[in-house]
Every structure is written in C-alpha cells, then in structure tokens.
Design a protein around this motif. Structure first.
Motif, mmCIF file in Angstrom:
data_model
loop_
_atom_site.group_PDB
_atom_site.id
_atom_site.type_symbol
_atom_site.label_atom_id
_atom_site.label_comp_id
_atom_site.label_asym_id
_atom_site.label_seq_id
_atom_site.Cartn_x
_atom_site.Cartn_y
_atom_site.Cartn_z
ATOM 1 N N ASP A 223 42.233 48.666 43.629
ATOM 2 C CA ASP A 223 41.530 49.471 44.626
ATOM 3 C C ASP A 223 40.560 50.437 43.947
ATOM 4 O OD1 ASP A 223 41.746 50.814 47.602
ATOM 5 O OD2 ASP A 223 41.569 52.336 46.039
ATOM 6 N N THR A 224 41.036 51.116 42.918
ATOM 7 C CA THR A 224 40.195 52.098 42.227
ATOM 8 C C THR A 224 39.052 51.422 41.484
ATOM 9 O OG1 THR A 224 42.097 53.570 41.981
ATOM 10 C CG2 THR A 224 40.217 53.972 40.538
ATOM 11 N N ALA A 225 39.340 50.295 40.831
ATOM 12 C CA ALA A 225 38.292 49.585 40.095
ATOM 13 C C ALA A 225 37.176 49.141 41.034
ATOM 14 C CB ALA A 225 38.884 48.379 39.369
ATOM 15 N N ALA A 226 37.535 48.617 42.206
ATOM 16 C CA ALA A 226 36.513 48.176 43.168
ATOM 17 C C ALA A 226 35.729 49.364 43.705
ATOM 18 C CB ALA A 226 37.171 47.406 44.314
ATOM 19 N N THR A 227 36.397 50.474 43.931
ATOM 20 C CA THR A 227 35.717 51.666 44.427
ATOM 21 C C THR A 227 34.785 52.236 43.367
ATOM 22 O OG1 THR A 227 37.551 52.131 45.933
ATOM 23 C CG2 THR A 227 36.089 53.968 45.390
ATOM 24 N N LYS A 228 35.162 52.084 42.087
ATOM 25 C CA LYS A 228 34.315 52.531 40.982
ATOM 26 C C LYS A 228 33.239 51.502 40.612
ATOM 27 C CE LYS A 228 36.504 56.376 39.789
ATOM 28 N NZ LYS A 228 35.866 57.704 39.652
ATOM 29 N N LYS A 229 33.265 50.360 41.278
ATOM 30 C CA LYS A 229 32.334 49.260 41.014
ATOM 31 C C LYS A 229 32.462 48.716 39.587
ATOM 32 C CE LYS A 229 28.780 49.753 44.552
ATOM 33 N NZ LYS A 229 27.330 49.649 44.820
ATOM 34 N N ASP A 230 33.701 48.635 39.115
ATOM 35 C CA ASP A 230 33.985 47.948 37.861
ATOM 36 C C ASP A 230 34.369 46.509 38.177
ATOM 37 O OD1 ASP A 230 33.451 49.986 36.149
ATOM 38 O OD2 ASP A 230 35.526 50.516 35.731
ATOM 39 N N SER A 231 33.793 45.584 37.428
ATOM 40 C CA SER A 231 34.047 44.165 37.686
ATOM 41 C C SER A 231 35.437 43.777 37.189
ATOM 42 C CB SER A 231 32.988 43.314 36.978
ATOM 43 O OG SER A 231 33.256 41.940 37.162
ATOM 44 N N VAL A 232 36.288 43.361 38.111
ATOM 45 C CA VAL A 232 37.657 42.972 37.790
ATOM 46 C C VAL A 232 37.985 41.658 38.469
ATOM 47 C CG1 VAL A 232 40.112 43.546 38.078
ATOM 48 C CG2 VAL A 232 38.479 45.333 37.462
ATOM 49 N N VAL A 233 38.582 40.746 37.703
ATOM 50 C CA VAL A 233 39.247 39.585 38.284
ATOM 51 C C VAL A 233 40.720 39.723 37.950
ATOM 52 C CG1 VAL A 233 39.477 37.084 38.325
ATOM 53 C CG2 VAL A 233 37.225 38.108 38.056
ATOM 54 N N ALA A 234 41.535 39.917 38.971
ATOM 55 C CA ALA A 234 42.969 40.084 38.769
ATOM 56 C C ALA A 234 43.657 38.746 38.978
ATOM 57 C CB ALA A 234 43.521 41.116 39.740
ATOM 58 N N TYR A 235 44.715 38.519 38.211
ATOM 59 C CA TYR A 235 45.449 37.265 38.294
ATOM 60 C C TYR A 235 46.912 37.537 38.637
ATOM 61 C CZ TYR A 235 41.412 35.102 36.041
ATOM 62 O OH TYR A 235 40.135 34.656 35.748
ATOM 63 N N GLY A 236 47.452 36.678 39.496
ATOM 64 C CA GLY A 236 48.852 36.781 39.888
ATOM 65 C C GLY A 236 49.374 35.424 40.290
ATOM 66 N N ILE A 237 50.551 35.406 40.852
ATOM 67 C CA ILE A 237 51.188 34.170 41.314
ATOM 68 C C ILE A 237 51.340 34.233 42.827
ATOM 69 C CG2 ILE A 237 53.314 32.805 41.287
ATOM 70 C CD1 ILE A 237 53.664 33.489 38.380
ATOM 71 N N ARG A 238 51.062 33.128 43.469
ATOM 72 C CA ARG A 238 51.172 33.028 44.937
ATOM 73 C C ARG A 238 52.615 32.611 45.280
ATOM 74 N NH1 ARG A 238 49.957 28.961 49.055
ATOM 75 N NH2 ARG A 238 48.869 29.895 50.841
ATOM 76 N N TYR A 239 53.494 33.586 45.292
ATOM 77 C CA TYR A 239 54.909 33.300 45.542
ATOM 78 C C TYR A 239 55.113 32.863 46.991
ATOM 79 C CZ TYR A 239 55.228 36.248 41.376
ATOM 80 O OH TYR A 239 55.062 36.800 40.134
ATOM 81 N N GLU A 240 55.582 31.657 47.178
ATOM 82 C CA GLU A 240 55.771 31.160 48.542
ATOM 83 C C GLU A 240 56.993 31.779 49.204
ATOM 84 O OE1 GLU A 240 54.806 26.942 49.435
ATOM 85 O OE2 GLU A 240 54.736 26.708 47.260
#
Length: 784
Positions: free
Chosen positions: A124-141
């Motif tokens: 949230d903070t990175a997007a508000t600061k306009k820092d380019s972020v690609v976050a990675y996670g797992i799509r837990y079903e």
C-alpha cells in the motif's frame, strides 16, 4: 482520468443489463455487486496499463512473501479511486446500500496475523509513494483455514474462499512457468491483483502462483478403476498451493512444506529474470532490480536465483553470487536460528537436486572465508558458521551470506544472534545488518478501520493525515481541551456499540459497551504469553467469587488468534480461555462485571472492526524470545493504552508516549538472557515460597468445573516440565498489579482521556510512510 458519477452510473446499468436483465427482470444484491466490481476494475485496469508504461526503464522492487492480509478490496478501491460517495449514491438509487455490497465482498485468505498485515501495508505504501513493486505470493485455494471453537477447543477447517473465483484478480493465461520438482513437473500459473496507491492513479501488481499439473489424467489407470492413482499428478500439484503452512509434523508434511517454498521461489525468480531480460537489464540487473525476501519462507529464492542466473546468462558461480549480494535484501522478525528452519539435505536433493550443488558451493565459500588467517575460530565456532551442518541446511545463515542486507526489526535480534548459535556468522557479516523503522499504515488502520476518528481528526481538527500523518502530533497542543476528550470518548463508545451490534448479534452475546474493552490480538504461541492474561482473568474471577463486593471495573476481554495444531501448549491455552469464559458466564453476580469473548475466526475484516474499540491493548511477548511487530502501534493509533512486556518495541513506545501513558511489567531482556545462561529462576522453588501464587494455583486446581481443572492441570505439567521457561508465573504478579493500576486509572475519566489522546497524537511518530522512506532510502544508499 476519474470517471464522473454519470459515467459510472451508465456503465453499472449497462453491466446489469448485459449480465442480468437478459435472463430475468429483477436484480439482486449479488448482481449489483458484480456490476460495480466490473466497472471499478475497468477504471483500475486503465490506470494499471498507464502505470506500467510509466515504470519502464525504472528500478523495480520484487517483494517475496508467503503472506498478504489485505482488507476487503471493494472498500479499499472505492476509497482509493475517490469514487466512494458516487458509488454509494448510485447503489442507493437502485434500492440497496454500499454496506450490503461490502458484506458479500470476498475476504482474501492469503495470510494471517502480523506478517501478512505488514506485507500488504508495504505494498500500500509503495504504491502510494509511486515506487514500482511487483509482489509475489501463493494463491492458496484452501486459505489459512477457517477456525471454529467447538467444545471449548479451536478446530480448523478448509476455507474454500475461491469456489466462486476472485473478482478482483486477473488470470494471466500467457504467464506460466514449468517448475520441475523431483521426478515430476508442475506449472506455475500467474494470477494478478492490482494494488492501488491512494488516489494517485498508480497501480502495482500482486502476482500469485497456483500450481497445476501438466500431466493429463492417467486414462488407463482410470479405466481400471484406480481412481486415486489416475489423478496422482493432479493431486500432488494441487497440494502445493492448497494451504498456507501445511503441517510439518510428519515427513510427508515437511516434504510438502519444502516443496511449497521451492515452487514459490522458482516461479518468482523465473518471472523476475524474465521481466528484467525483456527490459534488457540482465548485464546490470543490480541497478534496476532489488529482491526483498520477507521472512524465512522465501530464502530458497537465493540459491534458485544463482542457479537460474548461471544457466541463462552462462556466468560462473562467483559472478552469480556477486549479483545476489547486490540484489537481495532479507528481512526477518525471528530471533533464533530455529531447528524447524533447517532442511534435511536428502529432502532438498529429492525435491530440487539441481539446487543442492549451489547450496554446497555457498557453504564452501563461507568455509573458505572462515579458514583464512584473519579469523581464529574454534572447531565449534567454525561449525556454527556453516550453512550445511550434520546433513542439515540452515536457512538463516544461507540468507545472511547470500543477501547484501539483512534487515532486523529491533536491536535485540542482533544481540540474541550474537549470544546464540548465529554468533559467528553474525560477527562475520555484521556490516550487512540494518535495523528497520517500524510503522503502522494510517490509511488502513485509521482511515478505513476507524472512519469516525479519522473524520474527526481530519475535518474538525483540520489535520492532513493522508499526506502528513506525522501531523497527528498537533493534537497534543489541545490535550487540555475537554471538548476534544469527550468527542474521542464518544467515538470510542460508538465504535464499541457498532461492533457489538454487527459482529456479535449472531452469537447471542450481550456486551456492556461501557466496560473496559481489553483486546489481545495475536497468533497463539508460548512466546506470545496469552496465558499470563488468561491466568490474570482466572485470578480476578476467583477473587470475585471469594469477595462478592470486590471493587472491579467492568471489563470485557477479547482474544483473537489461532494456534497451529502442532502447538500443544497454545491449543491448551485457547481451551483454557474458553472453559474459563463458560465458567464466568454461569456466575450470575460476576458475568455482569467480567466477560470473555473469543473471536471464532480472526480475519482482517474482523480485526479492522475490533481494534478501534480497544481501551487496553495487550502486547505480552517474552523479551528475547519474540519480536513484537506492529500490533501495539495499531492500538496506539486508535487511542488504546498499552499493557506490555519489556520488549524493545514496547520500550520504544514508552520513550515516545511517556512512562505514564503505557504500563510495562515483568522480566527484561537481560533477565531472560541470564536465565538462559545461569538458570537462577527455579519454578518450583518460586511457587513454594510464594504464598499468593501457591494459594491461587490451589484454588484454580480445585475449581468447580472438570474441563477447566483438567486443562489447567495439563498446562501446569508443561510449565513445570520446562521450568516455566516463558516466565509465566515469574511475571504474573507484576502483570496483575499493572492491570489493577490501569483499572484505577480508568475510573478517573479525565486522566484516561488524556492518556488516550496522548497515544493517538504520539502514534504519528510511527507512521509507515515516514519509516518506509527511511528504510528504503537507507538500503538503496547502502548499495552504492
């Protein structure tokens, strides 16, 4: 460009017509929900495309975390797009309310607790600061399991939260990677969720991986009636991304756990390198990419990166390791090199045999470094520096050696490492350690979770909390204002009334909104010490039975948290709390003054409603054994008074808010450290010579409820077996006195209101936007 109200309304009506009225003449709430979501997504996707164009040629942060805990996306997105009032009025025109839509919005099950909250707050903070972020996670079903209290015990059930899909995600059908795992291969399929910055038109990406089998069903086995065998490949692929933290209490469970970590690392690293390769940045990748590993579950990404970089760029090991040291940052909240985070060599060789030689080379490198004349380690110290020791791969030493920066939450962590089995590697790479500034996201934990308080502060007191959250300190200039104090008190009571009406109506509970709301919101672990609070409640309950006229301010104790099914003591503590709650509820003269509520199923939605009601927030972790995260900061921001142990973060809060506005108790870091070295505290001798505690234990052991007696007996046995290693009885009396002091202060409403106002104002120091700037600038600058 922001859509006008009429444009939004026209698109919502068109969506309803295309998807609903062609089939029937009336719309229901779900029709409207999906229509609104589709229109919002169209706006977000436009901004997403523009943001990706804006990011070209700029450096990018790849953020790897096993957990994310976002709030509901409907509420978040209408606020962040600045269309909440337009959407509200359109929905009302159609005969519904925005609150009705929010109730059916999907609750993401991508994590739980502090780590997930911290991960999403960073996005949230990175997007508000306009820092380019690609976050990675797992799509837990199956999510992180749904919890339920049955017969006083906490049970877990699969939570099929994706059975109808996730309307906020985008399946990226052309983004997938084949991930070999032992003797089979699975496909990592990408699902993207856009993460908006606050009203700035900027969008980052949360990319989730789902494991799929690339092998078809074995038709021959199926035809022969061997159904399970025919689906074997699909079953083992799906198992990888079914649940967060599968149990590792068995060999099969540990294999699945490591498979999950390797799958996540392999898919994410392949995608990161592919993105950098497409931009032409591979030769100087360190200038354009930084990979942040959030906790131990992501560490496998380091050897995977080295392997993939060597293979794709045809570079030697030394060059790939040098790149890793320039690119990777490792953040941990752990305080010890736990054996549970050591992986068997044979298991790694079974799951990813091509990665194990990389780990061996990393181990050889660090051994060669230690063998130089510069160091004079003993054989035992030499063994402690190794990444591979006695057929085990130690993940935290691997992360420290493979990363350029290791970020710690508090200085206690490094002190513990220097006094533990990480002492040698911590000494070797002392210059790589950084201490992070902790902060709380005011947009999530004030603007969205406590709109009454947010509106009062921003509109009536004219504080610009969105752009200048540290301006909260200006409220301190009005600390003598009775009007402000009364308004804050009124907001708290309204939050309590709203919570009890909405959340507890189906439980049949009656809660006094004028009672002290005392909240403990944390995962159940022995190090978190919820047992101290539970024993305190039992202590007061017994006193009230013995002394019916005891002066005791009305209190409601809330517990919210889960325990891993493998943690026997944590499960017993939960059962103890629920048994005690039952006993209290059966005492007619006591239940009006004392109540215990255990939140059945903790999730982000529930916590955002509960925390704004807190008068007292609990943070009881044992110093030196557990690094408290940002729970206490969230309580502060919402005007609660903290009762806490002597941890570094609680000391820091005390230094900011003042000694009189927080209540600390119990053993400090030095006490715990000395106990580990000299064992000066003997539990049995302590109880034997402590008349008050002895009497309490006797009374509770003979209480008129068999379930509670038996549960307490089992807890006592475990405490005695480990010499009260978490200082439960050692600290209980000080905790009781601290709670009673807070009760006396609560009687003086003038003092309590000033304490609450002070904590709100001082919480501005801990805003995440400022700490983010400090942390990210410090780490980027350290790479130059």
């Amino acid at each position: 460009m922001k859509k006008t109200r009429e444009e939004l309304k026209e698109k919502i009506l068109w969506n309803l017509q295309m998807n609903t009225i062609l089939e029937r003449n009336a719309i229901d709430i779900e029709d409207l929900y999906f229509a609104v979501v589709e229109v919002l997504k169209e706006n977000i996707f436009d901004l997403w495309v523009k943001s990706n164009v804006e990011k070209r040629g700029k450096r990018e942060i790849a953020f790897l975390s096993f957990e994310y805990l976002p709030e509901e996306f409907l509420q978040r997105n209408v606020v962040y797009l600045d269309v909440i009032e337009d959407v509200r009025s359109i929905v009302e025109e159609l005969g519904f309310s925005l609150e009705q839509l929010k109730k059916i919005d999907i609750v993401n099950k991508l994590g739980d607790g502090g780590l997930g909250d911290a991960s999403f707050a960073f996005l949230d903070t990175a997007a508000t600061k306009k820092d380019s972020v690609v976050a990675y996670g797992i799509r837990y079903e199956g999510g992180h399991l749904r919890q339920s209290i049955e017969n006083f015990e906490q049970l877990e059930y699969s939570d099929d939260w994706l059975k109808n899909g996730n309307p906020w995600e985008l399946e990226r059908k052309r983004i997938y990677y084949d991930i070999p795992i032992g003797d089979y291969t699975v496909q990592a399929a990408a699902y993207d969720i856009p993460v908006l910055g606050y009203q700035n038109g900027y969008v980052n990406t949360l990319r989730l991986w789902q494991a799929r089998s690339i092998e078809p069903v074995d038709y021959n086995a199926f035809s022969e009636g061997k159904i399970q065998e025919s689906y074997k490949n699909r079953i083992r692929a799906r198992a990888i991304t079914e649940f967060l933290y599968p149990s590792d209490s068995s060999d099969q469970g540990r294999e699945l756990r490591l498979t999950q970590e390797y799958f996540f690392a392999a898919a994410s690293i392949k995608d990161i390198l592919n993105r950098q390769r497409n931009h032409g940045h591979m030769d100087n990748i360190e200038e354009y990419c930084r990979i942040k590993l959030n906790e131990v579950h992501s560490i496998m990404a380091i050897p995977v990166f080295i392997y993939e970089y060597m293979k794709s760029e045809e570079k030697p090991f030394d060059a790939a390791l040098a790149k890793a040291n320039q690119i990777f940052d490792f953040t941990t909240y752990k305080v010890r090199n736990e054996i549970s985070e050591w992986w068997d060599v044979h298991l790694i060789q079974k799951i990813c045999p091509w990665i194990y030689p990389i780990i061996e080379k990393l181990n050889d490198e660090i051994c060669a470094l230690v063998e130089t004349p510069l160091f004079n380690f003993t054989p035992e110290e030499f063994d402690r520096t190794k990444i591979i020791e006695e057929d085990k791969v130690k993940m935290i030493p691997l992360a420290i050696f493979g990363s350029g920066v290791t970020s710690l939450a508090v200085k206690d962590q490094l002190e513990i490492m220097l006094g533990d089995n990480l002492d040698c590697i911590a000494t070797l790479f002392h210059s790589r350690f950084r201490f992070r500034e902790l902060g709380v996201n005011h947009r999530i934990w004030l603007m969205e979770s406590n709109p009454l308080l947010f509106d009062f502060l921003t509109k009536e007191l004219n504080i610009d909390l969105i752009n200048q959250p540290d301006a909260l300190t200006s409220i301190l200039e009005r600390s003598d204002s009775e009007e402000i104090a009364y308004r804050l008190d009124d907001i708290k009571k309204k939050n309590k009334e709203k919570f009890t009406k909405i959340f507890l109506k189906d439980r049949g509970d009656v809660i006094n909104p004028y009672s002290i709301f005392d909240i403990n919101n944390d995962d159940f672990l022995e190090t978190k010490r919820q047992l101290i609070e539970a024993l305190y409640i039992a202590y007061e309950f017994i006193n009230m039975k013995e002394q019916p006229n005891l002066d005791f301010p009305d209190r409601t104790f809330f517990f919210a948290g889960k325990a891993n099914r493998n943690y026997l003591m944590a499960k017993l503590v939960i059962k103890f709390i629920n048994c005690l709650s039952y006993c209290v509820s059966k005492e007619v003269k006591i239940k009006e003054k004392l109540k215990i509520v255990f939140i059945d199923n903790r999730n982000m939605n529930n916590m955002m409603k509960l925390i704004p009601t807190a008068d007292i927030g609990e943070q009881l972790s044992l110093p030196g054994k557990e690094v408290a995260m940002t729970n206490g900061l969230r309580f502060m921001l919402n005007g609660a008074v903290l009762i806490g142990s002597q941890t570094s973060i609680n000391h820091r809060i005390r230094n900011i808010v003042g000694e009189e506005n927080i209540k600390l108790f119990g053993a400090n870091f030095e006490d715990v450290k000395n106990q580990s070295r000299y064992s000066y505290y003997n539990y049995y001798e302590f109880i034997k010579n402590h008349e008050k505690m002895n009497h309490f234990i006797t009374q509770l052991s003979n209480i008129n409820n068999q379930e509670l007696r038996e549960c307490f007996r089992l807890i006592l046995n475990l405490i005695g077996r480990y010499n009260d290693g978490f200082f439960i009885f050692r600290d209980l009396e000080e905790y009781i006195e601290a709670q009673r002091t807070l009760g006396e202060l609560y009687y003086d409403s003038c003092i309590w209101r000033k304490m609450s106002l002070n904590n709100i104002g001082k919480s501005g120091v801990f805003n995440l936007d400022s700490s983010y700037d400090i942390n990210e600038k410090h780490i980027w600058d350290s790479r130059r």
